[in-house]
Scaffold this motif. Structure first.
Motif, PDB file in Angstrom:
ATOM      1  N   PHE A 137       0.848  -1.194   0.000  1.00  0.00           N
ATOM      2  CA  PHE A 137       0.000   0.000   0.000  1.00  0.00           C
ATOM      3  C   PHE A 137       0.885   1.246   0.000  1.00  0.00           C
ATOM      4  O   PHE A 137       1.966   1.258   0.602  1.00  0.00           O
ATOM      5  CB  PHE A 137      -0.899   0.032   1.240  1.00  0.00           C
ATOM      6  CG  PHE A 137      -2.091  -0.881   1.159  1.00  0.00           C
ATOM      7  CD1 PHE A 137      -2.977  -0.796   0.098  1.00  0.00           C
ATOM      8  CD2 PHE A 137      -2.336  -1.809   2.168  1.00  0.00           C
ATOM      9  CE1 PHE A 137      -4.081  -1.625   0.023  1.00  0.00           C
ATOM     10  CE2 PHE A 137      -3.435  -2.641   2.105  1.00  0.00           C
ATOM     11  CZ  PHE A 137      -4.311  -2.552   1.028  1.00  0.00           C
ATOM     12  N   LYS A 138       0.406   2.285  -0.656  1.00  0.00           N
ATOM     13  CA  LYS A 138       1.077   3.574  -0.572  1.00  0.00           C
ATOM     14  C   LYS A 138       1.045   4.050   0.874  1.00  0.00           C
ATOM     15  O   LYS A 138       0.055   3.873   1.578  1.00  0.00           O
ATOM     16  CB  LYS A 138       0.384   4.607  -1.467  1.00  0.00           C
ATOM     17  CG  LYS A 138       0.460   4.302  -2.954  1.00  0.00           C
ATOM     18  CD  LYS A 138      -0.329   5.342  -3.750  1.00  0.00           C
ATOM     19  CE  LYS A 138      -0.305   5.009  -5.238  1.00  0.00           C
ATOM     20  NZ  LYS A 138      -1.139   5.974  -6.018  1.00  0.00           N
ATOM     21  N   SER A 163      12.554   1.950  -4.558  1.00  0.00           N
ATOM     22  CA  SER A 163      11.685   2.693  -5.472  1.00  0.00           C
ATOM     23  C   SER A 163      12.484   3.704  -6.280  1.00  0.00           C
ATOM     24  O   SER A 163      12.297   3.847  -7.494  1.00  0.00           O
ATOM     25  CB  SER A 163      10.584   3.400  -4.674  1.00  0.00           C
ATOM     26  OG  SER A 163       9.763   4.185  -5.513  1.00  0.00           O
ATOM     27  N   ARG A 164      13.398   4.401  -5.612  1.00  0.00           N
ATOM     28  CA  ARG A 164      14.213   5.401  -6.304  1.00  0.00           C
ATOM     29  C   ARG A 164      15.117   4.743  -7.359  1.00  0.00           C
ATOM     30  O   ARG A 164      15.244   5.242  -8.475  1.00  0.00           O
ATOM     31  CB  ARG A 164      15.069   6.154  -5.289  1.00  0.00           C
ATOM     32  CG  ARG A 164      15.903   7.283  -5.904  1.00  0.00           C
ATOM     33  CD  ARG A 164      16.841   7.870  -4.866  1.00  0.00           C
ATOM     34  NE  ARG A 164      16.108   8.277  -3.677  1.00  0.00           N
ATOM     35  CZ  ARG A 164      16.695   8.509  -2.492  1.00  0.00           C
ATOM     36  NH1 ARG A 164      18.000   8.336  -2.350  1.00  0.00           N
ATOM     37  NH2 ARG A 164      15.957   8.908  -1.465  1.00  0.00           N
ATOM     38  N   HIS A 216      13.150   2.225  10.450  1.00  0.00           N
ATOM     39  CA  HIS A 216      11.957   1.785   9.716  1.00  0.00           C
ATOM     40  C   HIS A 216      12.336   1.068   8.420  1.00  0.00           C
ATOM     41  O   HIS A 216      13.217   1.521   7.683  1.00  0.00           O
ATOM     42  CB  HIS A 216      11.078   2.993   9.382  1.00  0.00           C
ATOM     43  CG  HIS A 216      10.670   3.793  10.583  1.00  0.00           C
ATOM     44  ND1 HIS A 216       9.758   3.327  11.506  1.00  0.00           N
ATOM     45  CD2 HIS A 216      11.060   5.019  11.023  1.00  0.00           C
ATOM     46  CE1 HIS A 216       9.594   4.233  12.458  1.00  0.00           C
ATOM     47  NE2 HIS A 216      10.371   5.260  12.192  1.00  0.00           N
ATOM     48  N   ASP A 217      11.639  -0.046   8.151  1.00  0.00           N
ATOM     49  CA  ASP A 217      11.924  -0.784   6.914  1.00  0.00           C
ATOM     50  C   ASP A 217      11.447  -0.030   5.674  1.00  0.00           C
ATOM     51  O   ASP A 217      11.865  -0.329   4.559  1.00  0.00           O
ATOM     52  CB  ASP A 217      11.303  -2.182   6.958  1.00  0.00           C
ATOM     53  CG  ASP A 217       9.818  -2.190   7.279  1.00  0.00           C
ATOM     54  OD1 ASP A 217       9.206  -1.099   7.364  1.00  0.00           O
ATOM     55  OD2 ASP A 217       9.245  -3.282   7.437  1.00  0.00           O
ATOM     56  N   GLN A 218      10.592   0.969   5.870  1.00  0.00           N
ATOM     57  CA  GLN A 218      10.130   1.765   4.726  1.00  0.00           C
ATOM     58  C   GLN A 218      11.261   2.558   4.075  1.00  0.00           C
ATOM     59  O   GLN A 218      11.197   2.896   2.894  1.00  0.00           O
ATOM     60  CB  GLN A 218       9.030   2.748   5.159  1.00  0.00           C
ATOM     61  CG  GLN A 218       7.727   2.074   5.564  1.00  0.00           C
ATOM     62  CD  GLN A 218       7.636   1.884   7.067  1.00  0.00           C
ATOM     63  OE1 GLN A 218       8.665   1.684   7.729  1.00  0.00           O
ATOM     64  NE2 GLN A 218       6.444   1.946   7.620  1.00  0.00           N
ATOM     65  N   VAL A 219      12.311   2.846   4.841  1.00  0.00           N
ATOM     66  CA  VAL A 219      13.449   3.575   4.277  1.00  0.00           C
ATOM     67  C   VAL A 219      14.072   2.766   3.144  1.00  0.00           C
ATOM     68  O   VAL A 219      14.398   3.311   2.082  1.00  0.00           O
ATOM     69  CB  VAL A 219      14.498   3.867   5.373  1.00  0.00           C
ATOM     70  CG1 VAL A 219      15.760   4.466   4.753  1.00  0.00           C
ATOM     71  CG2 VAL A 219      13.921   4.809   6.425  1.00  0.00           C
ATOM     72  N   TYR A 228       7.640   8.515   3.111  1.00  0.00           N
ATOM     73  CA  TYR A 228       7.776   7.117   2.705  1.00  0.00           C
ATOM     74  C   TYR A 228       6.888   6.826   1.501  1.00  0.00           C
ATOM     75  O   TYR A 228       5.796   7.385   1.372  1.00  0.00           O
ATOM     76  CB  TYR A 228       7.391   6.169   3.853  1.00  0.00           C
ATOM     77  CG  TYR A 228       8.194   6.362   5.110  1.00  0.00           C
ATOM     78  CD1 TYR A 228       9.567   6.217   5.105  1.00  0.00           C
ATOM     79  CD2 TYR A 228       7.568   6.683   6.314  1.00  0.00           C
ATOM     80  CE1 TYR A 228      10.319   6.400   6.265  1.00  0.00           C
ATOM     81  CE2 TYR A 228       8.296   6.868   7.479  1.00  0.00           C
ATOM     82  CZ  TYR A 228       9.680   6.723   7.450  1.00  0.00           C
ATOM     83  OH  TYR A 228      10.398   6.904   8.596  1.00  0.00           O
ATOM     84  N   VAL A 229       7.341   5.912   0.644  1.00  0.00           N
ATOM     85  CA  VAL A 229       6.529   5.560  -0.521  1.00  0.00           C
ATOM     86  C   VAL A 229       5.589   4.399  -0.221  1.00  0.00           C
ATOM     87  O   VAL A 229       4.497   4.314  -0.799  1.00  0.00           O
ATOM     88  CB  VAL A 229       7.419   5.193  -1.742  1.00  0.00           C
ATOM     89  CG1 VAL A 229       8.259   6.372  -2.169  1.00  0.00           C
ATOM     90  CG2 VAL A 229       8.296   3.983  -1.449  1.00  0.00           C
TER      91      VAL A 229
END
Length: 246
Positions: free
Chosen positions: A99-100, A148-149, A139-142, A106-107
């Motif tokens: 999910f976004k 993504s980048r 955070h694992d979102q990093v 965060y993406v």
């Protein structure tokens, strides 16, 4: 789980598989200990692969422990599949879905993931490598941001990260009374993210108990039986107690 087997004796039927992590999968040199568990989710396919009963599983839906179902699971599978073309192509590019994220920095929201069993290992290994390269992060979102980048810049071509619209599929009850409103209206999203490390103390005493009782539509007798099982599992014996303290 890293809990002993006796913790779960009698709690589940044969459809629930209890697995223990391998010691070599529990990396401990992160600045924030919680990242050890977050990194562990990148091994999800490895653990599915060792269970013969799961041989026919093609798509893996991963949920953090603080995410609950509020509506039939297969309805969610169908909706997400249609909206995001999950299973709609037969290319063998490694792929996973998130999910976004609601926060601008965060993406992706890392607590819910859909992974294609046959191809997603490359993506999961990439995610794990990024975590291991940034031991100072909390955070694992990093790491998902970095993946993504790299994909957008054309540096990463072996993995496809799909960001799904949250729509009305998931909710995040907070101390603004949204959880009580859900219970009052008997209206629940497919996924309910309680956010174990952030918001659990926001709810008043007994709110979690009433919430789960209502969500599962438990009768008084079912609730009593459940309390006995949980008490015996956690404490090793049955005793009278206030279930709200569990």
């Amino acid at each position: 789980t890293d809990a002993p087997d006796e913790r779960y004796d009698g709690l589940f039927d044969k459809n629930v598989i209890i697995m223990h992590p391998k010691e070599e999968h529990m990396k401990t040199d992160f600045l924030y200990p919680s990242m050890t568990v977050k990194r562990f989710k990148t091994y999800v396919i490895d653990y599915v692969d060792v269970v013969p009963e799961l041989d026919q599983v093609e798509w893996i839906y991963y949920l953090d422990i603080d995410i609950l179902f509020g509506a039939p699971f297969m309805d969610l599978v169908q909706k997400l599949g249609e909206e995001n073309n999950i299973g709609g192509n037969d290319d063998m590019v490694s792929k996973f879905y998130f999910f976004k994220h609601l926060a601008y920095q965060y993406v992706a929201q890392g607590g819910f993931m859909i992974a294609h069993r046959e191809t997603a290992k490359k993506c999961l290994e990439l995610w794990r490598r990024e975590m291991d390269s940034h031991l100072e992060e909390e955070h694992d979102q990093v790491s998902l941001n970095l993946i993504s980048r790299s994909i957008k810049e054309g540096k990463e071509r072996s993995c496809r990260l799909t960001l799904m619209d949250q729509r009305d599929h998931i909710s995040y009850p907070r101390r603004d009374g949204s959880l009580n409103k859900m219970m009052r209206d008997r209206s629940y999203t497919s996924l309910i993210h309680i956010r174990n490390t952030a918001n659990d103390t926001f709810f008043g005493e007994g709110v979690h108990e009433r919430f789960v009782t209502d969500l599962l539509m438990l009768t008084s007798e079912e609730k009593k039986q459940g309390e006995k099982l949980v008490t015996k599992s956690f404490f090793g014996y049955e005793k009278e107690h206030d279930s709200a303290t569990l």
